[in-house]
Design an enzyme around this catalytic site. Structure first.
Site, PDB file in Angstrom:
ATOM      1  N   ASP A  94     -47.406   9.855  58.837  1.00 32.92           N
ATOM      2  CA  ASP A  94     -48.046  11.161  58.667  1.00 32.92           C
ATOM      3  C   ASP A  94     -48.547  11.640  60.022  1.00 32.92           C
ATOM      4  OD1 ASP A  94     -50.289   9.665  59.165  1.00 32.92           O
ATOM      5  OD2 ASP A  94     -51.053   9.747  57.125  1.00 32.92           O
ATOM      6  N   SER A  95     -49.117  12.823  60.059  1.00 35.84           N
ATOM      7  CA  SER A  95     -49.482  13.424  61.340  1.00 35.84           C
ATOM      8  C   SER A  95     -50.864  13.022  61.835  1.00 35.84           C
ATOM      9  CB  SER A  95     -49.445  14.953  61.214  1.00 35.84           C
ATOM     10  OG  SER A  95     -50.493  15.400  60.370  1.00 35.84           O
ATOM     11  N   GLY A  96     -51.666  12.436  60.957  1.00 37.96           N
ATOM     12  CA  GLY A  96     -53.058  12.150  61.279  1.00 37.96           C
ATOM     13  C   GLY A  96     -54.009  13.232  60.820  1.00 37.96           C
ATOM     14  N   GLY A  97     -53.468  14.385  60.448  1.00 42.31           N
ATOM     15  CA  GLY A  97     -54.315  15.509  60.070  1.00 42.31           C
ATOM     16  C   GLY A  97     -55.167  15.240  58.850  1.00 42.31           C
ATOM     17  N   PHE A  98     -54.593  14.631  57.824  1.00 48.15           N
ATOM     18  CA  PHE A  98     -55.351  14.412  56.590  1.00 48.15           C
ATOM     19  C   PHE A  98     -56.569  13.534  56.847  1.00 48.15           C
ATOM     20  CE2 PHE A  98     -56.331  11.978  52.739  1.00 48.15           C
ATOM     21  CZ  PHE A  98     -56.559  13.018  51.849  1.00 48.15           C
ATOM     22  N   ASP A 148     -50.991  19.433  60.704  1.00 52.48           N
ATOM     23  CA  ASP A 148     -51.401  20.564  59.877  1.00 52.48           C
ATOM     24  C   ASP A 148     -52.856  20.412  59.471  1.00 52.48           C
ATOM     25  OD1 ASP A 148     -50.980  18.345  58.184  1.00 52.48           O
ATOM     26  OD2 ASP A 148     -50.732  19.651  56.458  1.00 52.48           O
ATOM     27  N   GLN A 191     -48.322  24.473  53.219  1.00 52.41           N
ATOM     28  CA  GLN A 191     -49.678  24.509  52.693  1.00 52.41           C
ATOM     29  C   GLN A 191     -49.882  25.818  51.926  1.00 52.41           C
ATOM     30  OE1 GLN A 191     -51.890  22.214  52.497  1.00 52.41           O
ATOM     31  NE2 GLN A 191     -51.347  20.679  54.028  1.00 52.41           N
ATOM     32  N   GLY A 218     -51.433  19.460  50.535  1.00 51.33           N
ATOM     33  CA  GLY A 218     -52.559  20.135  49.906  1.00 51.33           C
ATOM     34  C   GLY A 218     -52.596  20.037  48.401  1.00 51.33           C
ATOM     35  N   ASP A 268     -45.412   9.554  47.972  1.00 52.55           N
ATOM     36  CA  ASP A 268     -46.148   8.400  48.498  1.00 52.55           C
ATOM     37  C   ASP A 268     -47.578   8.444  47.981  1.00 52.55           C
ATOM     38  OD1 ASP A 268     -48.318   8.818  50.988  1.00 52.55           O
ATOM     39  OD2 ASP A 268     -47.100  10.571  50.514  1.00 52.55           O
ATOM     40  N   CYS A 306     -41.650  -6.010  31.898  1.00 52.17           N
ATOM     41  CA  CYS A 306     -41.439  -5.991  33.351  1.00 52.17           C
ATOM     42  C   CYS A 306     -40.741  -7.272  33.792  1.00 52.17           C
ATOM     43  CB  CYS A 306     -42.780  -5.849  34.064  1.00 52.17           C
ATOM     44  SG  CYS A 306     -42.666  -5.831  35.863  1.00 52.17           S
ATOM     45  N   CYS A 308     -40.616  -8.222  37.078  1.00 48.60           N
ATOM     46  CA  CYS A 308     -41.017  -8.534  38.448  1.00 48.60           C
ATOM     47  C   CYS A 308     -41.405 -10.012  38.572  1.00 48.60           C
ATOM     48  CB  CYS A 308     -42.174  -7.633  38.902  1.00 48.60           C
ATOM     49  SG  CYS A 308     -43.817  -8.100  38.320  1.00 48.60           S
ATOM     50  N   CYS A 311     -44.732 -10.965  36.718  1.00 42.43           N
ATOM     51  CA  CYS A 311     -44.679 -11.046  35.256  1.00 42.43           C
ATOM     52  C   CYS A 311     -43.833 -12.223  34.778  1.00 42.43           C
ATOM     53  CB  CYS A 311     -44.142  -9.729  34.687  1.00 42.43           C
ATOM     54  SG  CYS A 311     -45.326  -8.366  34.853  1.00 42.43           S
ATOM     55  N   HIS A 337     -47.176  -6.287  41.484  1.00 47.16           N
ATOM     56  CA  HIS A 337     -46.740  -5.737  40.201  1.00 47.16           C
ATOM     57  C   HIS A 337     -46.779  -4.213  40.194  1.00 47.16           C
ATOM     58  CE1 HIS A 337     -46.360  -4.956  35.908  1.00 47.16           C
ATOM     59  NE2 HIS A 337     -47.400  -4.145  36.057  1.00 47.16           N
TER      60      HIS A 337
END
Length: 379
Positions: A94-98, A148, A191, A218, A268, A306, A308, A311, A337
């Site tokens: 990510d850009s670091g903005g958040f 952003d 945005q 956003g 994500d 499941c 996995c 499980c 899991h």
């Protein structure tokens, strides 16, 4: 030739969702896809080998946090994130903005960038579009994000309008500062909050800059689910059909399915690992809090449907014991899991698209998960 390309495979006749492949310098992955988050160059408690075991195709890392620790210069010296963290599949940063807007209460936004305080040391820092690009170029991910502003929800239309216009100007500066377009794809971020006219303007501005991919930012910041779905319905048709679309910060099962139906390719979220550390599990029949006393003598798997590793090999009683004793293995097993659950869910979504039955799959999944019940609990 762009470092990132999108190959359309099929559109679901029933839902309009799309199946595709995103090609990157470190391999290709099918979409729609969920991407585990590795904030500090690690998906918490998970080894890269375990992520491959559960068939994670791409993971995220965080520009802001890696800029502070260990420093992007150290990651660059190590050969980039892929070598630094021993991950040879695609990476997105990510850009670091958040983080600037969510972790720092004291910040000053100007046309040049954002002045804020380091959440670890308190020292003053200044992050600009150019600095974000420099850090991400050093980190070396396959996909990087434009810098952003992510305004809070709700925000006044006048504030959001000014923010969108500034984000568009910052996007242009990001493109100009991006030093490695040949092997790193830069995505723009649309945005505009809940305002259809501002989403339209933001999309128009960014599409004119011809990014190789587009994110929708956003959302999942406190707005009701119906507003998020409405914004997606209004926004995704504005984005190029021959480029990937990424919905940032969304990881609940219902939102993944609903987002795919509305044309999103990539998702994500830290949700699966964050709730796992509290002993909360995603299962085919809904939410399960394994630390609850009723599971003390339950020797069945977390989810009988499941397949996995967890499980197949560990019981609810044992995992509850580990969680209650603050044993790291308990956190690891729950995290494994939950990540497997969402990765497997998206495999099922892709198969439903192939079979032109994603709306039917949604109905079946929601019924089993309990979303259709009054006052159903989500995460």
């Amino acid at each position: 030739m762009s470092a990132i390309t999108y190959e359309h495979i099929k559109t679901c006749k029933q839902s309009g969702a799309r199946l595709g492949i995103v090609h990157t310098p470190h391999g290709s992955f099918e979409t729609p896809i969920f991407m585990p988050v590795g904030t500090l160059a690690t998906v918490k408690t998970m080894a890269p080998e375990e992520l491959k075991q559960m068939n994670a195709q791409i993971i995220l890392s965080n520009t802001y946090h890696l800029w502070l620790r260990p420093g992007s210069d150290i990651v660059k010296e190590a050969g980039g994130l892929h070598k630094f963290m021993n991950w040879d599949r695609p990476i997105l940063t990510d850009s670091g903005g958040f983080q600037v807007f969510s972790l720092s209460a004291l910040r000053n936004i100007t046309e040049e960038g954002v002045e804020f305080r380091n959440h670890l040391s308190g020292e003053k820092l200044f992050l600009t579009p150019e600095k974000s690009m420099h850090v991400q170029n050093d980190l070396g991910p396959d996909i990087m994000m434009a810098f952003d502003e992510c305004p809070p929800f709700p925000a006044e239309h006048s504030y959001m309008k000014a923010s969108v216009e500034r984000t568009s100007r910052w996007a242009e500066r990001c493109l100009e500062a991006h030093a490695r377009p040949q092997d790193q794809g830069l995505f723009g971020i649309v945005q505009g909050g809940e305002y259809a006219d501002l989403r339209k303007q933001s999309a128009k501005d960014l599409v004119s800059l011809d990014f190789p991919g587009y994110a929708i930012g956003g959302l999942s910041v406190g707005e009701p689910k119906d507003i998020m779905n409405q914004v997606l319905e209004e926004t995704t048709p504005l984005l190029p059909s021959d480029k990937p679309r990424y919905l940032m910060g969304v990881g609940s099962a219902d939102s993944l399915i609903d987002g795919a139906i509305r044309g999103v390719d990539m998702f994500d979220c830290v949700l699966p690992t964050r709730i796992a550390r509290n002993g909360t599990l995603m299962t085919s029949s809904g939410r399960l809090v394994v630390r609850n006393a009723k599971f003390a003598r339950d020797f069945g798997p977390l989810d009988e449907n499941c397949d996995c590793h967890v499980c197949k090999n560990y019981s609810r009683a044992y995992i509850r014991h580990l969680i209650k004793c603050n044993e790291t293995l308990g956190l690891r097993l729950c995290s494994y899991h939950n990540l497997h659950f969402l990765l497997s869910l998206m495999e099922k979504v892709r198969e439903a698209i192939r079979q032109d039955r994603l709306l039917d799959f949604r109905e079946e999944f929601f019924e089993a998960y309990g979303f259709n019940k009054p006052n159903a609990k989500n995460f």
